[in-house]
Design an enzyme around this catalytic site. Structure first.
Site, mmCIF file in Angstrom:
data_model
loop_
_atom_site.group_PDB
_atom_site.id
_atom_site.type_symbol
_atom_site.label_atom_id
_atom_site.label_comp_id
_atom_site.label_asym_id
_atom_site.label_seq_id
_atom_site.Cartn_x
_atom_site.Cartn_y
_atom_site.Cartn_z
ATOM 1 N N GLU A 163 8.222 1.453 -13.642
ATOM 2 C CA GLU A 163 7.148 0.925 -12.798
ATOM 3 C C GLU A 163 6.044 1.976 -12.840
ATOM 4 O OE1 GLU A 163 5.658 -2.152 -10.303
ATOM 5 O OE2 GLU A 163 7.356 -2.057 -11.657
ATOM 6 N N ASP A 182 -0.084 3.055 -0.685
ATOM 7 C CA ASP A 182 0.625 4.298 -0.992
ATOM 8 C C ASP A 182 0.388 5.378 0.051
ATOM 9 O OD1 ASP A 182 1.897 3.613 -3.464
ATOM 10 O OD2 ASP A 182 -0.105 3.480 -4.320
#
Length: 268
Positions: free
Chosen positions: A49, A60
């Site tokens: 990924e 994030d």
């Protein structure tokens, strides 16, 4: 897309889960990034990924935000990322490669052109982190047109309607989020999510991989025991990179040890 199907079939026959590491392309430099990816695969990663550096990665936490900043500081562009992806695919023809993106990067040269470029360099899936299923029609249509699996996030509080939509529109795998909030190993995953896994399976969703806060082998074991097809770990891996920026060889050996342990936990 077939690479995911082949992977999950093979692992199921061996009674193993998948371990999927996440890193940002170009962190800390394009050259070292390719060495990191070689190391992840050598240590047993079942799929990759990969993030493309973005200036405002909303999903994030600080660890992966810093990875984006390091890649930018190294001068990494989206064009370079596609060159790196082509090199990775040429070297590893069978491993599934997924991208974790933000919509602005997909829009920048046109949605269709983006997915066409992904197909040309051998990308298998794309998760657009800031596009929920309900707004995904243009993205998933372009993805499927070019043979790319559209990946959707399944949050821990997903209701029945959302689970059915994810099952209906997702391909490749389903990104099962362990907890609300942003990525980060410092916030532990909420385990297990058996009820969601059972529902996703009931609705014939793409196999669920659990991510967000997966940072040790015990969590991987619990994830696989809950019925998920495997686990994704990002921040814990990126932290090893961050900790060893001045010791590239130590970085690679620590990454190898960590990924080997996490992969071993999928077999118990």
């Amino acid at each position: 897309m077939e690479r995911y199907q082949q992977l999950f079939t093979r692992l199921s026959e061996k009674k193993e889960g998948a371990f999927v590491p996440f890193v940002t392309l170009g962190d800390p430099s394009p050259e070292q990034s390719l060495k990191i990816i070689d190391t992840l695969i050598a240590a047993g990663a079942d799929a990759l990924e990969l993030g493309v550096p973005f200036s405002d990665p909303l999903a994030d936490g600080p660890t992966i935000q810093d990875a984006n900043l390091r890649a930018f500081a190294a001068g990494v562009t989206s064009g370079q990322c596609f060159e790196m992806l082509a090199a990775i695919r040429q070297k590893y023809p069978e491993i599934p490669i997924g991208l974790l993106m933000y919509a602005n990067l997909v829009f920048s040269n046109g949605i269709d052109e983006f997915y066409q470029r992904c197909a040309e360099v051998g990308v298998d899936s794309v998760l657009v982190a800031d596009v929920p299923v309900v707004e995904s029609a243009a993205f998933r249509a372009a993805a499927l047109r070019h043979g790319i699996a559209p990946i959707f996030i399944c949050p821990p509080n997903a209701d029945d309607e959302l689970l059915r939509e994810i099952a209906s529109y997702g391909r490749g795998y389903t990104y099962l989020v362990s907890r609300a909030g942003v990525t980060g190993a410092e916030k532990r995953a909420q385990l297990p999510l058996n009820h969601l896994v059972a529902k996703l399976n009931e609705y014939h969703a793409a196999p669920p991989l659990q991510g967000f806060g997966i940072s040790d082998p015990a969590q991987v074991r619990e994830t696989v025991a809950s019925g998920a097809a495997g686990a994704i770990s990002g921040s814990a891996i990126v932290r090893i990179i961050e900790k060893n920026l001045n010791q590239p060889d130590v970085m690679l050996s620590e990454l190898h040890a960590f990924v080997s342990e996490m992969k071993a936990a999928t077999r118990s």
